[in-house]
Design an enzyme around this catalytic site. Structure first.
Site, PDB file in Angstrom:
ATOM      1  N   TRP A  28       0.862  -1.191   0.000  1.00  0.00           N
ATOM      2  CA  TRP A  28       0.000   0.000   0.000  1.00  0.00           C
ATOM      3  C   TRP A  28       0.895   1.236   0.000  1.00  0.00           C
ATOM      4  O   TRP A  28       1.887   1.307   0.733  1.00  0.00           O
ATOM      5  CB  TRP A  28      -0.897  -0.058   1.231  1.00  0.00           C
ATOM      6  N   ASP A 110      -1.534  -6.249   9.145  1.00  0.00           N
ATOM      7  CA  ASP A 110      -2.373  -5.155   8.677  1.00  0.00           C
ATOM      8  C   ASP A 110      -3.583  -5.794   8.011  1.00  0.00           C
ATOM      9  O   ASP A 110      -3.451  -6.475   6.991  1.00  0.00           O
ATOM     10  CB  ASP A 110      -1.596  -4.280   7.691  1.00  0.00           C
ATOM     11  N   LYS A 146     -13.880  -0.450   5.406  1.00  0.00           N
ATOM     12  CA  LYS A 146     -14.366  -0.954   4.124  1.00  0.00           C
ATOM     13  C   LYS A 146     -15.414  -2.043   4.292  1.00  0.00           C
ATOM     14  O   LYS A 146     -16.394  -2.089   3.571  1.00  0.00           O
ATOM     15  CB  LYS A 146     -13.204  -1.450   3.276  1.00  0.00           C
TER      16      LYS A 146
END
Length: 149
Positions: A28, A110, A146
């Site tokens: 990311w 993560d 999300k």
């Protein structure tokens, strides 16, 4: 968010070996900046194999076994790797965990897309539960923006 807090905590309270964090290549876009701003030394392990559009399992293992210093931190995408979407299999996760335990590496999970990889919140928690069941002292950065937002 939680990654920044983890990075600051690591720099302030853990041994100097943990100042080295290994992240996947690619990762990311914000990971590198978050860790560098906190004063951590960012290293990369191979992750994505463009020719096969798959996971570079051997490349990752080689970096963890030969390059990562004991006590270093390793950022792991718990599922739905960003940006590739390519994840280790359950058997590969078991090998990764064993290598990290043998090498005394600190996991930083993560998890921003739990439920997106398989469609199951439970199945996508496999890696996190595996590391916890093996007794790792680890960091878990979980986002629900999300999947529950």
């Amino acid at each position: 968010g939680s990654l920044r807090v983890c990075a600051e905590f690591t720099k302030t309270f853990l041994s100097p070996e943990a100042d080295e964090i290994w992240i996947s290549k690619p990762t990311w876009g914000n990971h590198i900046a978050i860790f560098q701003v906190a004063g951590l030394i960012v290293k990369e392990y191979p992750y994505y194999e463009p020719e096969t559009r798959g996971f570079d399992f051997e490349g990752m293992l080689k970096a963890l076994k030969e390059d990562a210093k004991p006590g270093s931190m390793v950022l792991l995408h718990a599922c739905a790797h960003n940006p590739t979407g390519v994840d280790p299999t359950e058997e590969q996760w078991k090998v990764i965990a064993a290598v990290m335990q043998e090498r005394n590496l600190i996991p930083l999970m993560d998890s921003a897309y739990q439920g997106y990889a398989s469609g199951s919140l439970d199945k996508d928690a496999f890696a996190t539960r595996l590391f916890a069941s093996m007794g790792f002292e680890m960091f878990m950065c979980q986002s629900f923006a999300k999947n529950l937002g």
